[in-house]
Design an enzyme around this catalytic site. Structure first.
Site, PDB file in Angstrom:
ATOM      1  N   SER A 100      -7.319  29.537 -10.127  1.00  0.00           N
ATOM      2  CA  SER A 100      -7.894  30.371  -9.072  1.00  0.00           C
ATOM      3  C   SER A 100      -8.055  29.634  -7.750  1.00  0.00           C
ATOM      4  O   SER A 100      -7.911  30.240  -6.683  1.00  0.00           O
ATOM      5  CB  SER A 100      -9.263  30.910  -9.515  1.00  0.00           C
ATOM      6  OG  SER A 100      -9.130  31.871 -10.526  1.00  0.00           O
ATOM      7  N   THR A 168     -12.806  31.214  -5.715  1.00  0.00           N
ATOM      8  CA  THR A 168     -12.227  32.139  -4.745  1.00  0.00           C
ATOM      9  C   THR A 168     -13.080  32.302  -3.491  1.00  0.00           C
ATOM     10  O   THR A 168     -12.564  32.174  -2.372  1.00  0.00           O
ATOM     11  CB  THR A 168     -11.936  33.494  -5.392  1.00  0.00           C
ATOM     12  OG1 THR A 168     -11.080  33.298  -6.521  1.00  0.00           O
ATOM     13  CG2 THR A 168     -11.266  34.444  -4.406  1.00  0.00           C
ATOM     14  N   HIS A 297     -10.403  35.816 -19.902  1.00  0.00           N
ATOM     15  CA  HIS A 297     -10.426  34.528 -20.601  1.00  0.00           C
ATOM     16  C   HIS A 297     -10.979  34.685 -22.018  1.00  0.00           C
ATOM     17  O   HIS A 297     -10.522  34.021 -22.949  1.00  0.00           O
ATOM     18  CB  HIS A 297     -11.287  33.521 -19.841  1.00  0.00           C
ATOM     19  CG  HIS A 297     -10.577  32.790 -18.748  1.00  0.00           C
ATOM     20  ND1 HIS A 297      -9.488  31.977 -18.975  1.00  0.00           N
ATOM     21  CD2 HIS A 297     -10.803  32.751 -17.408  1.00  0.00           C
ATOM     22  CE1 HIS A 297      -9.075  31.454 -17.831  1.00  0.00           C
ATOM     23  NE2 HIS A 297      -9.856  31.916 -16.861  1.00  0.00           N
TER      24      HIS A 297
END
Length: 556
Positions: A100, A168, A297
């Site tokens: 990410s 992020t 995940h």
């Protein structure tokens, strides 16, 4: 007419070439001067000018997860659906499957990077079509779209359902080659000059939650932010500077959320737009639905449905504003896929075309909590496993092995235990517990209903947004990230590192009777005993220190 937007250095995305013909922009990336190749076909794009840009990122959202959510909702269209316009390539600088941090860095800055790297260049480019980095540019910070928008006079904001300093949101507000260094990332965010920051991670702004011992909550308050901690406070705020801390760490999944304590991502988005749109110069807002990724995940389909639906509600808010405003660009795209989720698994190999929709959806409809939210339903010794699974998941046929798995699940990992259980019963397949490397869906809306189309690089998105806002990321990088030692030496000044407080180092620059003290990761400096505010933060990447040009300009 050809307009060339030069990027940071000739070592990376060499030029963003914009050909204007008959009102359209043909955007192509010319990679390197040494034979770099363009890995995606050049695609003519419409010329877009927008006062505002909203980018929404459903982290880790694979397309089958979106499809599953739509079927879960009875087939009703998502707000995203009318914006679907293309595909995004997600690979990083040196890997086919992206983490990410580099994936978000590509969105925010226009540069692909390395696993764990936030807002800085990689150590090397090894993927096909990417030229070698110039010597000395490894880990160099590069400007993000938030910094460019702020320096253009626009209001800026970030939203996340994770800790706000997670990969992020940090990509859009900080620079450091280690996404796990929350001290470095959060401190930069506090001094980044954003107008709205909403999400989790309150612990990491307190002395007790930080290795450097700083009280950043106090700094935030003293900087004029209205700090809000629940839904009512968020809605009641009339401040033009707003910082929401709705959880000590990550916020709850939407299905598990207490609506009194934590606002939805849609409510946060709506409030942010209200605040930021007061600026007549416009705004940039990044919104991340962080926990689609976390559910993937864990192979937890209920978590994915919860978070995709919540994210889509936020998209609806942004899209409604853009349609009414007619001067706003909205882009939605995930940074990568995750989990390899499929509707259908090995058990449907021979019957896939005969299975009714209910095969996949009926077991999921029985769930009343995500795997994460289910953890609090078990008693301390987990002797009520059968009762809880029946009540909250409608599962009455647990095997002895499944019961043992639930009983042994570590704190915070219950979704990893029960996600595969409900997936098995709903014939939802998974290929991995990690990220995947395929293309992901691109969604876009611009004034007049225009869309960004085709197969694009993730790093193209930053250039597209910058073009819409008419800001120059390359120029901003030159303003904000000047190598300190070289620049001050050119002024005849001496640079030293003051590590008296090793947790809070200071760059000390002297020339004659002038002394400049530059605390790392902050935009405030001491110039001969007086506090001065710089255009950006002082950044140390573990190897070199970079300072804004206005710090250098203090010396004659």
């Amino acid at each position: 007419m050809i307009v060339i937007f030069k990027m940071i250095k000739k070592h990376q995305w060499n030029h963003l070439q914009v050909t204007i013909t008959a009102g359209t922009l043909a955007v192509s990336l010319l990679l390197g001067l040494s034979g770099g190749t363009v890995s995606a076909a050049t695609k003519e794009q419409p010329e877009i000018r927008a006062k505002n840009v909203i980018m929404l990122i459903p982290d880790g959202m694979s397309m089958d997860g979106t499809t599953l959510t739509r079927w879960y909702n009875g087939g009703k269209a998502l707000a995203l659906d009318e914006m679907a316009s293309g595909l995004v390539r997600t690979y990083s600088a040196d890997a086919a499957i992206a983490d990410s941090a580099p994936a978000g860095t590509a969105f925010a800055t226009g540069f692909k990077s390395h696993t764990g790297y936030v807002g800085v260049l990689p150590d090397q480019n090894t993927m096909p079509g990417l030229p070698k980095l110039a010597p000395g540019d490894a880990k160099k910070p590069v400007a993000n779209i938030v910094e460019a928008a702020r320096l253009a006079g626009k209001s800026t904001g970030i939203i996340a359902t994770s800790e706000i300093m997670h990969a992020t949101p940090a990509d859009f507000s900080a620079h450091y080659p280690d996404r796990s260094n929350y001290d470095a990332l959060s401190e930069q965010q506090v001094y980044a000059g954003m107008d709205v920051v909403l999400g989790g991670g309150a612990t990491y702004f307190t002395p007790a939650g930080r290795e450097d011992g700083e009280d950043l909550t106090k700094v935030i308050a003293n900087s004029g932010y209205n700090i809000v901690k629940n839904t009512a406070e968020l809605k009641a705020s009339t401040s033009g500077k707003l910082w929401g801390m709705f959880a000590d760490k990550a916020m709850a999944n939407d299905m598990d959320r207490d609506p009194v304590k934590q606002p939805s991502i849609a409510e946060m988005t709506d409030k942010a737009i209200q605040v930021l749109s007061q600026n007549e110069e416009g705004f940039f807002l990044m919104v991340e639905g962080s926990k689609v990724d976390w559910a993937a995940h864990a192979n937890d389909p209920i978590g994915i449905i919860s978070e995709v639906n919540a994210f889509d509600d936020a998209v609806a808010k942004a899209l409604a504003f853009a349609k009414a405003d007619q001067n706003t660009l909205v882009i939605a795209a995930t940074d990568h896929g995750n989990g390899g989720i499929t509707i259908g698994d090995a058990g449907t190999t021979g019957t896939y075309d005969e299975e009714p929709l209910s095969t996949f959806i009926a077991p999921l409809k029985k769930a009343k909590a995500t795997g994460e939210g289910l953890e609090s339903k078990f008693n301390s010794k987990r002797t009520n496993i059968k009762a809880v699974m029946k009540q909250y998941y409608g599962i009455t046929d647990l095997t002895a092995e499944e019961i043992a798995t639930i009983k042994a699940a570590e704190k915070g990992k219950m979704n990893y235990a029960v996600g595969p259980m409900i997936s098995k019963r709903a014939h939802i397949g998974w290929t991995t517990g990690g990220h995947t490397g395929g293309e992901v869906a691109l969604y876009s809306y611009a004034p007049g209903g225009v869309q960004l189309t085709g197969v694009v690089e993730n790093s193209d998105i930053a250039g597209y947004m910058a073009s819409a806002l008419q800001v120059d990321l390359a120029n901003i990088s030159k303003q904000l990230f000047v190598p300190a030692k070289t620049a001050f030496a050119a002024k005849g000044a001496t640079v030293k590192w003051d590590a008296t407080d090793a947790r809070n180092p200071v760059v000390v620059v002297t020339k004659g009777n002038d002394t400049l003290r530059l605390p790392v990761f902050k935009n405030t400096a001491d110039w001969n005993g007086k506090t001065v505010k710089l255009k950006g933060n002082v950044i140390h990447n573990g190897v070199k220190t970079y300072v804004p040009q206005d710090a250098v300009d203090l010396f004659s």
